[in-house]
Design an enzyme around this catalytic site. Structure first.
Site, PDB file in Angstrom:
ATOM      1  CB  THR A 199      51.429 -57.631  26.116  1.00 15.91           C
ATOM      2  OG1 THR A 199      51.341 -57.499  27.528  1.00 15.91           O
ATOM      3  CG2 THR A 199      52.890 -57.773  25.710  1.00 15.91           C
ATOM      4  CE  LYS A 209      53.704 -57.122  30.530  1.00 16.49           C
ATOM      5  NZ  LYS A 209      52.255 -57.081  30.311  1.00 16.49           N
ATOM      6  CE  LYS A 256      49.196 -61.937  24.247  1.00 18.54           C
ATOM      7  NZ  LYS A 256      49.979 -60.698  24.569  1.00 18.54           N
TER       8      LYS A 256
END
Length: 297
Positions: A97, A173, A241
């Site tokens: 990601t 995503k 994150k």
């Protein structure tokens, strides 16, 4: 034999993806910084590789299942990186990601050398990875898809081909991660608040999962709280994150994302309390600490 593939990163997701490729008939080389994971993969029938370059040699498809953009760049272009040995026309499938702009930069750099790049983040968790039943959000050239499609289909139940440009998969995503992070934080807030009211939270789970307030994350994560089992299926730090990336993207585009910003603060606080490597349902434990709620365990 379906062909040669490599999987770089044999963690909970990568290991399942690699074994799914083995089941589909691919000859698979795997590497990881953890020697135990590599040994386990060799016992499952794969080839143990010492580096990304070693794994990628002679592979038509190289799947990278690492944590972030920095690790992906190292896998490709670092010392003993995969780009050194990938054959011309081979495809690098990046499942980390990351910010879509970084995905575009990595793709351009690799494609300038005559290889292909698929931006292909994944969703579904370790169990679905092991079953070859992931959801993959992929974008890249038709040539890249044509080469990689048999391998992608071996690892997925749902393969979304989202466009010809790398970065589009990453953008999809991040929308998923925005919703997932907000839903986890909301689920944890709700169950801790229920506990603070003295409610039977197992009964709360039963009622909410049959009611309009349910979400996939509530249904999936709250059993971890009920069982007092914070073994990391997906760690708190993942959402530190990912929600951080969303904040950076939104700030650059001058777009307000206040709900994901609030969720980020809860994941940050949970991490700061020493639970960063625990399951992301640990946000409920943070709420319980702050608000005096009693949770199982």
């Amino acid at each position: 034999m379906a062909g040669k593939a490599a999987v770089i990163g044999l963690g909970s997701m990568g290991f399942g993806m690699a074994t799914s490729l083995l089941r589909a008939g691919f000859a698979v080389a795997g590497c990881d910084v953890d020697a135990g994971s590599v040994s386990r993969f060799a016992q499952a029938g794969g080839r143990a590789a010492a580096s990304p370059a070693d794994a990628a040699r002679d592979a038509s498809v190289v799947v990278s299942v690492v944590v972030n953009a920095a690790q992906t760049e190292t896998v490709l272009f670092g010392e003993a990186g995969a780009a050194e040995t990938m054959a011309e026309g081979a495809v690098f499938v990046s499942s980390a990601t990351m910010d879509p702009e970084i995905a575009r930069r990595l793709a351009a750099r690799l494609e300038a050398s005559g290889r292909h790049y698929l931006d292909a983040p994944i969703s579904g968790g370790a169990q679905r990875a092991a079953e070859g039943a992931l959801t993959m959000l992929a974008s890249g050239s038709e040539a890249a898809f044509a080469t990689a499609r048999p391998a992608l289909q071996a690892m997925t139940a749902k393969l979304y081909e989202l466009g010809p440009e790398p970065g589009q998969g990453a953008a999809f995503k991040m929308i998923n991660q925005l919703l997932a992070g907000v839903h986890i934080a909301a689920a944890c807030e709700a169950i801790a608040f229920a506990a603070r009211q003295g409610l039977d939270i197992a009964k709360v789970y039963e009622v909410i999962t049959a009611s309009a307030g349910n979400s996939w994350m509530f249904e999936n994560r709250i059993p971890h709280v009920l069982d007092a089992d914070y073994t990391p299926r997906s760690a708190v730090e993942i959402f530190v994150k990912d929600l951080g990336i969303i904040q950076d993207m939104a700030r650059g585009q001058r777009f307000p994302v206040p709900l994901s910003a609030a969720a980020l603060q809860m994941f940050l606080a949970t991490s700061a309390c020493g639970m960063g490597r625990d399951d992301d349902a640990s946000v409920a434990r943070l709420y319980a600490q702050i608000g005096g709620a009693k949770l199982p365990g």
